[in-house]
Design a protein around this motif. Structure first.
Motif, short mmCIF file in Angstrom:
data_model
loop_
_atom_site.label_atom_id
_atom_site.label_comp_id
_atom_site.label_asym_id
_atom_site.label_seq_id
_atom_site.Cartn_x
_atom_site.Cartn_y
_atom_site.Cartn_z
N GLY A 205 0.78 -1.23 0.00
CA GLY A 205 0.00 0.00 0.00
C GLY A 205 0.81 1.28 0.00
N TYR A 206 2.13 1.16 -0.03
CA TYR A 206 2.99 2.35 -0.07
C TYR A 206 3.87 2.32 -1.31
CZ TYR A 206 1.97 3.77 4.76
OH TYR A 206 1.36 4.20 5.90
N TYR A 207 4.21 3.52 -1.76
CA TYR A 207 5.25 3.70 -2.77
C TYR A 207 6.49 4.20 -2.03
CZ TYR A 207 1.34 3.55 -6.03
OH TYR A 207 0.23 3.18 -6.74
N TYR A 208 7.62 3.54 -2.26
CA TYR A 208 8.86 3.89 -1.59
C TYR A 208 9.80 4.55 -2.59
CZ TYR A 208 7.32 1.05 2.33
OH TYR A 208 6.61 0.54 3.40
N PHE A 209 10.24 5.74 -2.26
CA PHE A 209 11.23 6.48 -3.05
C PHE A 209 12.62 6.15 -2.51
CE2 PHE A 209 14.19 9.95 -3.39
CZ PHE A 209 13.99 10.51 -4.64
N PHE A 210 13.46 5.56 -3.35
CA PHE A 210 14.87 5.35 -3.02
C PHE A 210 15.69 6.35 -3.83
CE2 PHE A 210 12.98 1.44 -1.75
CZ PHE A 210 13.84 0.78 -0.89
N GLY A 211 16.60 7.05 -3.18
CA GLY A 211 17.47 7.99 -3.87
C GLY A 211 18.82 8.05 -3.20
N HIS B 297 25.33 7.71 -0.36
CA HIS B 297 24.55 6.82 0.49
C HIS B 297 23.09 6.85 0.03
CE1 HIS B 297 24.34 10.80 2.30
NE2 HIS B 297 23.28 10.44 2.99
N VAL B 298 22.31 5.87 0.45
CA VAL B 298 20.94 5.69 -0.02
C VAL B 298 19.96 6.06 1.07
CG1 VAL B 298 19.28 4.07 -1.01
CG2 VAL B 298 21.71 3.82 -1.52
N LEU B 299 18.93 6.83 0.69
CA LEU B 299 17.87 7.23 1.61
C LEU B 299 16.52 6.91 1.01
CD1 LEU B 299 20.16 9.79 1.39
CD2 LEU B 299 19.05 10.30 3.56
N VAL B 300 15.49 6.95 1.86
CA VAL B 300 14.15 6.57 1.41
C VAL B 300 13.10 7.49 2.02
CG1 VAL B 300 13.69 4.92 3.27
CG2 VAL B 300 12.64 4.56 1.03
N GLY B 301 12.01 7.64 1.29
CA GLY B 301 10.78 8.24 1.80
C GLY B 301 9.63 7.40 1.26
N ARG B 302 8.45 7.55 1.80
CA ARG B 302 7.33 6.75 1.30
C ARG B 302 6.06 7.59 1.22
NH1 ARG B 302 5.62 2.56 6.26
NH2 ARG B 302 4.51 4.13 7.52
N GLY C 223 17.87 17.94 2.70
CA GLY C 223 18.30 17.44 4.00
C GLY C 223 17.37 16.41 4.61
N ARG C 224 16.34 15.99 3.88
CA ARG C 224 15.38 15.01 4.42
C ARG C 224 15.66 13.63 3.84
NH1 ARG C 224 14.36 18.44 8.39
NH2 ARG C 224 13.16 20.26 7.76
N GLY C 225 14.95 12.62 4.39
CA GLY C 225 15.11 11.24 3.96
C GLY C 225 15.68 10.37 5.06
N THR C 226 15.26 9.11 5.08
CA THR C 226 15.72 8.14 6.08
C THR C 226 16.80 7.26 5.47
OG1 THR C 226 13.57 8.11 7.18
CG2 THR C 226 15.00 6.21 7.54
N VAL C 227 17.96 7.19 6.10
CA VAL C 227 19.09 6.43 5.57
C VAL C 227 18.79 4.93 5.61
CG1 VAL C 227 21.53 5.86 5.88
CG2 VAL C 227 20.75 8.21 6.26
N VAL C 228 19.01 4.26 4.48
CA VAL C 228 18.85 2.81 4.42
C VAL C 228 20.18 2.11 4.14
CG1 VAL C 228 16.43 2.82 3.79
CG2 VAL C 228 18.13 2.91 1.99
N MET C 229 21.18 2.86 3.69
CA MET C 229 22.52 2.30 3.51
C MET C 229 23.54 3.42 3.42
SD MET C 229 24.16 -0.13 0.53
CE MET C 229 23.98 -1.64 1.48
#
Length: 243
Positions: free
Chosen positions: A117-123, A137-142, A162-168
């Motif tokens: 039910g979510y779309y995840y943005f990886f950047g 490094h890789v971050l995500v939002g949804r 400056g936003r986004g949650t680090v995933v790697m």
């Protein structure tokens, strides 16, 4: 970005050289994933879309509509990752004026993944090409909607720098992991992702270019949020997809 659509293989590519003032996105098509790919020309340039550094295309189809997401690092007033609808079987942009901003210009290399039910943005963010000193490094939002708004784990809109949650991020062995592929699922239901990184002990080629190697790691999901491996590149080859 290669996709099997309309019974053929569509390769959306970047038209660019390093420091190009007007890069863009083009399309080539083949009957086989190994080619030969026949160039269809450009979809658009940066100046036509009024979006600087228009590279890194990503194709996605949803609810009968086709889109290209694109964009790369830039500090200009129109900087960012954007989305635009396609028509004519994915061969041209529907309207140069009807674009949606997805993320700020400190992101690049967009990938969208749909799950539960979510779309995840990886950047990716940070310096990609400084050898062992690279900070990519890789971050995500949804979001619950393909065109956003995409929020990080703290609820911040990633259209703000400056936003986004680090995933790697990098570790003692590998610097600058990022620019990931789409997520794919093996026969055991595990998710996997490809990306590039720089091995610190062998970081550059003879000509000074960063030696970026291809990496593969599992994507785990914790309370609705992804993490690649344990948040940094793995060192071992003992865990692999099952097909």
């Amino acid at each position: 970005d290669i996709n099997n659509i309309y019974g053929q293989y569509y390769l959306y590519y970047s038209i660019s050289t390093w420091g190009d003032s007007d890069p863009g996105i083009g399309l080539a098509i083949a009957d086989s994933p190994t080619g030969p790919f026949v160039d269809q020309g450009k979809l658009f340039t940066s100046k036509e879309m009024d979006v600087p550094n228009s590279i890194d295309p990503f194709y996605i189809a949803e609810n009968g509509e086709e889109y290209i997401f694109w964009g790369s690092f830039d500090r200009g007033p129109k900087q960012g990752t954007y989305a635009v609808k396609l028509e004519d079987n994915g061969r041209r942009v529907k309207s140069f004026l009807d674009t949606t901003k997805i993320a700020a210009g400190d992101f690049e290399a967009v990938m969208i993944h749909k799950k539960d039910g979510y779309y995840y943005f990886f950047g990716s963010k940070g310096s990609c090409c400084e050898g062992a000193k690279s900070e990519y490094h890789v971050l995500v939002g949804r979001s619950q909607h393909l065109l956003g708004p995409y929020l990080d784990k703290e609820g911040n809109d990633i259209r703000v720098r400056g936003r986004g949650t680090v995933v790697m991020k990098g570790n003692d062995t590998y610097a600058g992991p990022g620019h990931n592929s789409r997520i794919f699922t093996d026969k055991d239901g595990k998710d996997w992702i490809l990306y590039h990184a720089i091995k610190k002990e062998d970081a550059k080629l003879i000509n000074g270019t960063s030696r970026r190697v291809l990496m593969l790691d599992e994507v785990r999901w914790e309370e609705g949020w992804p993490i690649i491996h344990d948040g940094e590149p793995s060192h071992a080859r003992n865990v692999v997809p099952s097909f």
